[in-house]
Design a protein around this motif. Sequence first.
Motif, short mmCIF file in Angstrom:
data_model
loop_
_atom_site.label_atom_id
_atom_site.label_comp_id
_atom_site.label_asym_id
_atom_site.label_seq_id
_atom_site.Cartn_x
_atom_site.Cartn_y
_atom_site.Cartn_z
N ASN A 49 0.85 -1.18 0.00
CA ASN A 49 0.00 0.00 0.00
C ASN A 49 0.90 1.25 0.00
N PRO A 50 1.17 1.84 -1.17
CA PRO A 50 2.08 3.00 -1.25
C PRO A 50 1.61 4.19 -0.42
N ASP A 51 0.32 4.30 -0.14
CA ASP A 51 -0.18 5.43 0.64
C ASP A 51 0.10 5.27 2.14
N TYR A 52 0.62 4.12 2.54
CA TYR A 52 0.85 3.88 3.96
C TYR A 52 1.89 4.84 4.53
N LEU A 53 2.86 5.26 3.69
CA LEU A 53 3.93 6.14 4.18
C LEU A 53 3.39 7.52 4.53
N GLY A 54 2.37 7.98 3.81
CA GLY A 54 1.81 9.30 4.08
C GLY A 54 2.84 10.39 3.84
N GLU A 55 2.87 11.37 4.74
CA GLU A 55 3.82 12.48 4.59
C GLU A 55 5.24 12.08 5.00
N LYS A 56 5.38 11.08 5.86
CA LYS A 56 6.70 10.63 6.33
C LYS A 56 7.24 9.58 5.37
N ILE A 67 4.70 13.40 16.33
CA ILE A 67 5.67 12.55 15.62
C ILE A 67 5.25 12.32 14.18
N GLY A 68 3.97 12.15 13.92
CA GLY A 68 3.49 11.82 12.59
C GLY A 68 3.38 10.33 12.40
N ARG A 69 4.50 9.62 12.51
CA ARG A 69 4.54 8.15 12.52
C ARG A 69 5.91 7.73 13.03
N GLY A 70 5.92 6.74 13.92
CA GLY A 70 7.20 6.27 14.42
C GLY A 70 7.23 6.22 15.94
N THR A 71 8.46 6.17 16.47
CA THR A 71 8.65 6.02 17.91
C THR A 71 9.81 6.90 18.37
N ASN A 124 -0.24 4.48 12.48
CA ASN A 124 -1.24 5.02 11.57
C ASN A 124 -2.67 4.66 11.98
N GLU A 125 -2.82 3.60 12.75
CA GLU A 125 -4.15 3.13 13.11
C GLU A 125 -4.59 3.59 14.49
N ILE A 164 7.18 1.91 11.92
CA ILE A 164 5.76 1.60 11.94
C ILE A 164 5.06 2.17 13.17
N GLY A 165 5.80 2.40 14.25
CA GLY A 165 5.19 2.92 15.45
C GLY A 165 4.35 1.86 16.17
N MET A 166 3.83 2.24 17.34
CA MET A 166 3.03 1.30 18.14
C MET A 166 1.75 1.99 18.62
N SER A 167 0.68 1.24 18.58
CA SER A 167 -0.59 1.71 19.15
C SER A 167 -0.57 1.47 20.65
N LYS A 168 -1.65 1.89 21.32
CA LYS A 168 -1.74 1.67 22.77
C LYS A 168 -1.71 0.18 23.08
#
Length: 839
Positions: free
Chosen positions: A111-118, A226-230, A200-201, A141-145
């Motif tokens: 999914n190329p749109d997964y990167l978004g702005e980052k 952050i936008g996305r990440g850790t 992202n989710e 990818i970052g982490m959700s709660k």
Amino acid sequence: DSMKITKQIITLLVAFFLCLNSLRAQEGVVPDIEDINEATNTNQEIVDGFTKEDRELLEKASEKHQFDADVSRLMDIIINSLYTHKEVFIRELISNASDACDKVRFLSIQNPDYLGEKKDLEIRLEYDGDAKTFTIIDTGIGMSKRDLIKNLGTVAKSGTTSFIEAISKGSSLNLIGQFGVGFYSAYLVSNKVVVTSKNNEDEQHVWISTAGASYTVSKDPRGDTIGRGTRITLFLKEEAHEFSEQEIIKKNIKKYSEFINFPIYLRVNKTYTREEEIPEPEKPEEEEKKEDETEETKEEEKKEDDLEVSDEEKKEEPKEEEEPKKKTRTINEWKWDWELINENKPIWLREKNDIANEDYIKFYKALSKDQEDPYAWDHGQTEGEAQYKYLIFFPSKRPYDMFENYYGKNSALKLYVRRVLVNEQFEELMPRYLNFIKGVVDSDDLPLNVSREQLQQDKMVKMMSKKLVRTAIHKMLKLAAEKDSDDDDEDDDNEEDDEDKEDTTEETTEEEKPEKKGENKFIKFYENFGKNIKLGVIEDTANRNRLAKLLRFYTTKNAKDLISLDDYISEMKEKQEDIYFLAGEDKETMLSSPLLQKFKEKDINVLLLDDPIDEFCVQNLGEYEKKKLKNVAKGDINFGDSDDKQKKKEKKLREAFKVLVDWWKKLLGSKVENIKISKRLSDSPCIIVTSEYGYTANMARIQKAQAFTNQDKKDSSYMYGKKTLEINPDHPAVKELREKVLKYEVPPHEVEDTAVLLFDTALIDSGFGIEDPHEFSARMERVLKYNLNVDRFEKASPFEVDLDDEEEESTEANTEENVDMDAERVEEAEPTEEERSDL
């Protein structure tokens, strides 16, 4: 000893009778079959004292409880027992960040749109020297709660492992994490860890813990920063404040994570310089008025001068007045900036055809910190049970300290697992004799322990080591073969050049001569690392025959150029069965050795071993290509050309010289084991050789020079070979000595001294030392007296001098001096001719 044997026999007999009695006692008791069945049934029903009914009641009435543990204590045990070095937390956190970026890259393919702005996948590190914090940020990818609670709140829960299992089993993703404990290495250096993560989710959340029994997770009140990440921030312990220093962080990144796929940036404090004008000081109003008045007067004078200018001068362009240079000063400014740390990319992961030689050389210099270009390199990968990629380099020059700590120095190969450094000097990959080879070995499926610092399976390591050693030796053999082919081409070229330059008469000095192609390749490499190859022949029995092909030696026929054993075999005589060698201190001494006289006469080539390790090496080799290596200073020599006539002649010589041999052996006593007719000599009267299984003169000299060798002659005398005196029956001195012995029933002392002196000179000529130098010099003195017709027992007596003659001579000399002085005075008193004419 006999008492001990009798005691043992008595003990055995007693034991035998006891066993016999017990067997007789058991013969009368035969158990009933019903009793056996009852016993077996009872055993089946009762287990550990519980009957079947008891066990059923226990299961019904049992209560289940969970194991309770002190979590903070358990975390402390896990963290401090897994890792030996504190700085590995940088490696672990960067590896986790790399995995997070790899996961995003994999998902973005679907999914190329997964990167978004980052869109940039990168890792950034920063530190705060005042607050004593260390921070690592990734755009992964970052982490959700839910992920924060599941991955960070559960010890040994690997998010990477779960990700691989979720997408597909057997995927070829280059993810590093396996065990789920790498994150907790942060507590090696910190008391508190704050993790801010955005997936992202889900919304951005903050996870905080102090490695205790609890942690907190909450929604970030700042929103999405952050936008996305850790982002992981470590609050450093007092003993770990060094990790808030720029150079230490940079050093550890380069050491452990230099070849991570994603760019790693470090926020550094850089110094910038700029030039600034120095402002002129403000002037008072009175000075400004005076300057204005002077400027007005100057302008009026210029106008008057312009009226007097001629037409020709008007045509000329007026010159611009040079402005005075303004004074400047240099200012140093400190600014925070991001610096790329992992500039060197893992070129071993690329195809060989896509890499230029300049890239290999650049990588080698960055890896080894060597200023010289490498001599050669080998790049490849292996398939099968042990799959890995390797890039090894052969240096062009020997390090100055290569043998200072030979047995304590490890291999210079760096072991990587998925581009993360596991061990900087892994001693099991390469043997000690190849510790000069530098390079990297990278495996994707190498079994590691949890700390990534040790390998789990010795079998896999042994297999890798075996293949790497074979690869290195094969590369050296290939380089040696290239050298030989270059030499052959060079010989052909030289023949053509000689034909073209027959008419030329120009002479070139040695410095102007073109260098040989082959010599500058493998021979120079062998001069630097030949000792390592010889050590390999001694230590590595599995690869001994392969390494023997790399050995190079000087010979009696070619004392200037090194040749291989294959070249020696190709030049062997038709009936020659052995490869002959002689070991010594230097080539010049060996070339003049009496041991080689018969070999030179028969035109047989002999290897000259001038390195102290050469004799050890050749003795361990034993044979090469089914040709035995024979030391010309040991045992008997058989040239393979003896016939019946020669054997008959040797027998007659032994009979003719038997009286001399028996007498001489009795005279020398224990100094020699045997005396016999020599096959080695043609010019010298005699020589000393040793037995097959003892030290030669060269080996004895080396052993005596060792600092920690056993100096007790009684304990080490068995290692020194028994000496054999070989005599030359054709030499006039030996012939005359035989005649003297035959002439006298008891030869005089002069004959004995001559015989012993011949033995001593043979010792020196063979490389041995004189045991008693004083006795040798006294014997030499007696022989000289005999040759000068002086009584051999005559002692020194004072030389008589006539003192009266000296007094007469002194009085005569005084009178002569007085006469001379009187004559000089008369000459001074008489006037010269000029004086007479003046008078």
